[in-house]
Scaffold this motif. Structure first.
Motif, short mmCIF file in Angstrom:
data_model
loop_
_atom_site.label_atom_id
_atom_site.label_comp_id
_atom_site.label_asym_id
_atom_site.label_seq_id
_atom_site.Cartn_x
_atom_site.Cartn_y
_atom_site.Cartn_z
N MET A 1 106.54 120.89 87.96
CA MET A 1 106.13 119.80 88.85
C MET A 1 104.64 119.50 88.70
N TYR A 2 103.83 120.54 88.70
CA TYR A 2 102.39 120.34 88.63
C TYR A 2 101.94 119.86 87.25
N ILE A 3 102.60 120.34 86.20
CA ILE A 3 102.29 119.84 84.85
C ILE A 3 102.59 118.36 84.76
N VAL A 4 103.74 117.96 85.28
CA VAL A 4 104.13 116.55 85.24
C VAL A 4 103.18 115.69 86.06
N LEU B 1 101.31 112.58 84.51
CA LEU B 1 101.59 111.26 85.07
C LEU B 1 100.37 110.67 85.76
N GLY B 2 99.68 111.48 86.54
CA GLY B 2 98.52 110.98 87.27
C GLY B 2 97.40 110.49 86.37
N THR B 3 97.03 111.30 85.38
CA THR B 3 95.93 110.89 84.48
C THR B 3 96.32 109.67 83.64
N SER B 4 97.57 109.61 83.18
CA SER B 4 97.99 108.48 82.35
C SER B 4 98.08 107.20 83.17
N VAL B 5 98.55 107.29 84.41
CA VAL B 5 98.59 106.11 85.28
C VAL B 5 97.18 105.64 85.59
#
Length: 383
Positions: free
Chosen positions: A264-267, A271-275
């Motif tokens: 969960m934390y890896i995703v 996801l957060g940095t790419s968004v």
């Protein structure tokens, strides 16, 4: 001497100072503001910190999102490859896997009427869809924008990718996650405006105990029923229910721990940095972005209001057995929206405990938002 001057000149021109525009400066300031909200005030830091840092990076060094086909050596920027996982709908689906592994569906099983409150809160999605159409967005863009009303970032990204609305995915995702983090600020005034003090003090009966068999059968039955009716929901609903089955089966403890923690934390990082990295000044600072942010706020407010109003209706129908405040938890911000229902209820009566009752509509809202996304995909013929 000339060689030293040339070398120093090259070094100076390699800095970002010569390529920064006023737009980049504005976006850097916005990124720092988000970091301030996340770190100083604790507004969803797990989401806002990576998003804000991705925003910071792309506006200082745009090539970190360079497409592979645009690179002279055929190799794209680091966050470009992270972003591909968003476009392919991999990361949003894995987020749902983690949410399922972390969430107790017991309150929803114990009180199936919660499904109605979760469904009512989806009204904001369809209000935003109509509003976006009126503002000149295409039907697919309007559908992608409307999911912000469910306060569900992963589903917003998932649907924008499926409907090929990648040009506005950044503003949609940032708006969705921003409103998720601002739930404690946005929802209480709406909840208090639409309810009386007497309604906020309503005490609900203790939920019945839910058996282990019910908890195991629930994700299996929901997957079969929902995915047979709307097969397009399988990536989201399927992963959500798989994660919950990991949790409730009790035989795959290692998978449950991995899905709800490390994975969960890896995703979230990816996801957060790419968004955040999709919010370059060129992509973000335009009139369409402003319209998306406004539409998202309106949709979120409508969703909250619809949940509370339906809660009031249920309160009347059940002769005062349902506290209308739990209706606001029908949006998908788990468990933040349920905590807000508890907080507002406790302000009226400190001895009233609504958290577990609110978790039912909250979980129903997650399922409802996924179903709404699947419905849009079915309407537009997207598989």
């Amino acid at each position: 001497m000339e060689y030293i001057t040339t070398t120093l000149g090259n070094l100076v021109h390699q800095t970002a100072f010569f390529s920064l525009t006023w737009g980049n400066v504005v976006m850097i300031a916005v990124a720092c503001f988000f970091l301030y909200l996340a770190i100083r005030h604790g507004f969803e830091p797990l989401l806002l910190v990576p998003i804000a840092f991705g925003m910071l990076l792309v506006n200082i060094y745009p090539d970190i999102m360079l497409h592979a086909e645009d690179a002279s050596n055929g190799t794209g920027g680091l966050l470009y490859y992270f972003y591909q996982l968003d476009e392919w709908s991999i990361l949003p689906s894995l987020i749902f896997l983690g949410v399922g592994a972390m969430t107790d569906f017991g309150p929803l099983i114990a009180n199936p009427k919660s499904f109605l409150l979760g469904a009512a809160a989806q009204f904001g999605i369809f209000a935003a869809y109509l509003g976006a159409m009126c503002m000149g967005f295409s039907d697919k863009a309007a559908a992608a924008i409307s999911i912000i009303g469910g306060a569900d970032g992963p589903t917003s990204i998932f649907l924008a990718g499926k409907l090929q609305q990648t040009a506005i995915m950044g503003p949609i995702a940032v708006a969705a996650y921003s409103y998720m983090s601002l739930v404690p600020i946005i929802q209480p005034p709406i909840m208090k405006l639409l309810t009386t003090e007497k309604e906020r003090k309503v005490r609900m009966e203790q939920l019945r105990p839910v058996s282990k068999l019910e908890k195991i059968l629930f994700p299996i039955i929901v997957t079969i029923v929902v995915c047979v009716i709307l097969p397009t929901t399988a990536p989201l609903v399927g992963m959500l229910m798989l994660g919950n089955l990991f949790r409730e089966s009790g035989v795959v403890r290692q998978l449950t721990e991995t899905a709800s923690n490390a994975l969960m934390y890896i995703v979230v990082i990816l996801l957060g940095t790419s968004v955040g990295a999709t919010t370059s000044a060129e992509a973000f600072l335009n009139f369409d972005t402003l319209k998306i942010v406004v539409l998202g706020l309106i949709a979120f407010a409508f969703g909250t209001a619809a949940g509370v109003v339906f809660g009031k209706i249920m309160c009347v129908v059940t002769h005062g057995k349902v506290n209308p405040l739990i209706g606001s938890a029908g949006v998908s911000a788990v468990p933040m929206a349920a905590r807000v229902s508890q907080k507002v209820g406790a302000e009226a009566d400190p001895t009233n405990f609504l958290l577990m009752h609110a978790m039912g509509p909250n979980v129903a809202g997650v399922i409802g938002t996924a179903v709404a996304a699947g419905t849009f995909m079915a309407i537009f013929g997207v598989m």
